[in-house]
Design a protein around this motif. Structure first.
Motif, mmCIF file in Angstrom:
data_model
loop_
_atom_site.group_PDB
_atom_site.id
_atom_site.type_symbol
_atom_site.label_atom_id
_atom_site.label_comp_id
_atom_site.label_asym_id
_atom_site.label_seq_id
_atom_site.Cartn_x
_atom_site.Cartn_y
_atom_site.Cartn_z
ATOM 1 N N ILE A 1 31.520 36.809 50.938
ATOM 2 C CA ILE A 1 29.897 37.398 50.805
ATOM 3 C C ILE A 1 29.362 38.184 51.906
ATOM 4 O O ILE A 1 29.426 37.854 52.715
ATOM 5 N N THR B 1 33.492 39.216 40.419
ATOM 6 C CA THR B 1 32.672 39.620 42.001
ATOM 7 C C THR B 1 32.116 41.199 42.235
ATOM 8 O O THR B 1 32.486 41.662 41.517
ATOM 9 N N VAL C 1 30.392 42.678 49.347
ATOM 10 C CA VAL C 1 30.368 41.536 48.350
ATOM 11 C C VAL C 1 29.092 41.445 48.147
ATOM 12 O O VAL C 1 28.435 40.644 49.480
ATOM 13 N N GLY D 1 37.146 38.637 40.562
ATOM 14 C CA GLY D 1 37.293 37.501 41.219
ATOM 15 C C GLY D 1 37.991 38.031 42.337
ATOM 16 O O GLY D 1 39.386 38.139 41.793
ATOM 17 N N THR D 2 37.295 37.664 44.134
ATOM 18 C CA THR D 2 38.523 38.157 45.300
ATOM 19 C C THR D 2 37.624 36.592 45.287
ATOM 20 O O THR D 2 36.885 35.996 45.500
ATOM 21 N N HIS E 1 29.479 36.018 43.806
ATOM 22 C CA HIS E 1 30.529 35.696 43.028
ATOM 23 C C HIS E 1 30.412 35.763 41.890
ATOM 24 O O HIS E 1 29.794 34.220 42.088
ATOM 25 N N THR F 1 31.315 32.564 39.652
ATOM 26 C CA THR F 1 32.817 31.665 39.594
ATOM 27 C C THR F 1 33.100 31.182 37.741
ATOM 28 O O THR F 1 34.494 31.034 38.015
#
Lengths: 233, 371
Positions: free
Chosen positions: B282, B263, B253, B277-278, B256, B258
């Protein structure tokens, strides 16, 4: 109502013989119940039948068979006397043996049902957690069968208390040795003019039976609680 | 926070090898297998394929007619030499389908039941990790399904096992609970330092958890290899039916978004993927699963499209499966990554595709299934 020495004697003997009977049948009772609950083998029905025999046989027959087997001339009795100097007939220990034999099937029956209800999957889970067979039995199987163990013990105790036929046949009716409450009552009934004394013993028998029921109920509840509190440190 | 409940074992680094044969009525189990000493091995197959029977033999709960079982340098079973280490001495933890908690012990009593007296495993740490510290004084009867499973997992881990077996531990949980616990087990199995065998008939569970896959069918082992290698095999497409020809990609990762709740992960160093998104941190590694039919092929880069992910790939192999004669199955390669794709035979012909051709794989972000 104050109790006469003879009445005290009968109560003491009844409790002593009842407790001794339960004490000696508990170890073999637990073993046999577990064996019947967890194993399949040829002739299981026969073993089962033999164990239940005292329930359906006339008690006098059981008493007579005990006399034949454990009497001084009996196969086992002879050996008991010659090697250990033990003679069972006409003693309170003999009465405990007789009432124990009569109570045995009741203990095994109740306990076996309870043991059969214990999920073998829990036992398997315990063994994967490193518990050997003995630990599995003492920590999982037996505790989960405690209700049956208590029921069986109380039933057996009550049966031993009230045992008459086998006791009088095998151990006779000796005051101060084998004259338990039922035997004392029987003696009084045989004697003219002792109706009041007989009634008193009747009432005593009822009180003892009630007390033992209440005690077992209390014990069952307490055990349940203690089982649940264990390991909750 | 790596957890290593075993403090004194050298056989950790060695693998499990077994050969067993067992007949039970009409069912015939015949398996020969060597498993890696590390990571998670998924045992996949339909019900009745022999997964659970195999697990019970390994745990020592059943005894095969003939067989040999070796864990590291210990021989656990050898029917020829009449050797059989009983279950309680094998140090193999089992998480059963049902939690099988002891109803007369509190949660704490259940957890400590199998704990060795010397060198106790880290009780507090494992309890914390499992999120069950608030349950310690409860009776098992008062726990929810998910809670009970966690306690069962903790109980097995705390018995200091050298191998952990999990037999469909998510059975009977509802969707949300199942997802939660699945994510948790995936995390856990990467943190503990013991090999895990995870039995399931659910492709999604296996994809999320397994590194290695054993495919079972009517008592036999059909294939055993790295999960992704098996997924790439055309000949197993039907047998892995539930997997619906999918590929697993693992990446790190890096960002993100938001605002749009997306992601971004990186595959190797050169390529990136944009996913739904998860909550993964990071820098952490996550797996995504993408179905073969969710991948489209273009012969040149595409502009003005909703396909957020465009990966340069090479067509490595191709086949037409008899069951789906309208489509061509493709295996695509991008560096060390492999992807399964399928498209109609008509497209294949009209686009002039062939093995070795470099094309672009198009994947919509919404089609990813983060695990």
């Amino acid at each position: 109502m104050t109790l006469s020495p003879a009445e005290w004697e009968a109560i003491r003997l009844s409790l002593l013989i009842g407790l001794a009977a339960v004490a000696w049948i508990l170890p073999p009772g637990i073993a046999v119940a577990w064996w019947l609950a967890r194993h399949q083998f040829r002739g299981k029905a026969l073993v089962d039948g033999l164990i239940h025999l005292p329930l359906v046989l006339p008690p006098v027959v059981v008493g007579y068979l005990l006399l034949v087997g454990l009497g001084k001339q009996g196969v086992i009795g002879q050996w008991l006397y010659s090697s250990l100097g033990v003679s069972l007939p006409f003693t309170w220990q003999g009465a405990a043996v007789a009432s124990g034999v009569m109570a045995f099937p009741l203990l095994v029956r109740a306990l076996r049902l309870s043991l059969e209800a214990v999920d073998p999957k829990l036992e398997a889970a315990a063994s994967t957690l490193g518990a050997n067979r003995r630990r599995v039995f003492t920590t999982i199987t037996l505790p989960l069968a405690v209700p049956g163990l208590l029921t069986g013990t109380v039933l057996a105790f009550a049966r031993a208390l009230s045992e008459f036929g086998a006791t009088i046949t095998f151990a006779s009716n000796i005051p101060g040795e084998t004259r338990t409450l039922p035997l004392a009552l029987y003696t009084l009934i045989q004697t003219p003019g002792q109706e009041t004394a007989a009634t008193r013993l009747c009432i005593l028998a009822i009180i003892i039976a009630l007390l033992s029921l209440i005690a077992s109920e209390w014990l069952a509840r307490r055990t349940q609680q203690r089982l649940q509190e264990r390991d909750a440190y | 926070m790596p957890i290593n409940p075993t403090t004194h074992n050298s056989s950790l680094t060695s693998s499990l090898s077994l050969f067993v044969e067992q007949r039970l009525g009409r069912f015939h189990l015949q398996a020969e297998l060597t498993l890696p000493a590390k990571g998670v091995t998924g045992i996949f197959g339909t019900s009745g394929s022999g997964k659970t029977s195999l697990l019970r033999i390994i745990a020592g709960l059943d005894r095969p007619d003939t067989g040999k079982l070796q864990l590291g340098n210990q021989i656990l079973l050898d029917t020829q030499r009449r050797q059989n280490v009983p279950a309680h001495q094998r140090r193999i933890g089992v998480v059963f389908q049902e939690a099988r908690l002891f109803p007369h012990y509190r949660v704490r009593g259940n957890l400590t039941y199998g704990m060795p007296k010397q060198a106790p495993p880290r009780f507090d740490e494992i309890v914390e990790l499992l999120g069950i510290s608030h349950l310690l004084t409860r009776m098992p009867g008062t726990l929810s399904g998910g809670e009970a499973r966690r306690v069962a997992i903790g109980r097995a881990l705390l018995s200091d096992p050298q191998l952990l077996l999990m037999d469909e531990p998510l059975t009977g949980l509802d969707g949300a609970r199942k997802q939660e616990l699945l994510r948790f087990i995936a995390l856990l199995t990467r943190q503990i330092n013991i090999p895990v065998m995870y039995v399931s008939h659910d492709p999604e569970e296996i994809s999320a958890i397994a590194d290695h896959l054993v495919l079972m069918e009517s008592g036999r082992i059909v294939a055993s290899d790295h999960l992704n290698h098996l997924l790439q095999r055309f000949d197993l497409t039907q047998k892995l039916g539930g997997f619906d020809a999918a590929s697993i990609l693992e990446g790190q990762v890096i960002e993100h978004d938001t605002h749009y709740h997306l992601t971004r992960i990186t595959l190797g160093n050169t390529h990136q993927l944009l996913l739904p998104g998860t909550e993964a941190n990071i820098g952490s590694c996550i797996r995504v699963r993408v179905l073969a039919r969710d991948i489209a092929i273009a012969t040149s880069a595409v502009k003005d499209t909703s396909y957020r992910n465009q990966l340069p790939v090479t067509i490595e192999d191709t086949t037409v499966l008899p069951e789906t004669s309208h489509s061509v199955e493709l295996r695509l390669r991008m560096g060390r990554f492999h992807l399964r794709a399928s498209l109609t035979r008509k497209s294949w012909d009209e686009m002039g595709l062939h093995i070795g051709k470099e094309v672009t794989a198009l994947i919509r972000s919404v089609s990813f299934n983060p695990l």
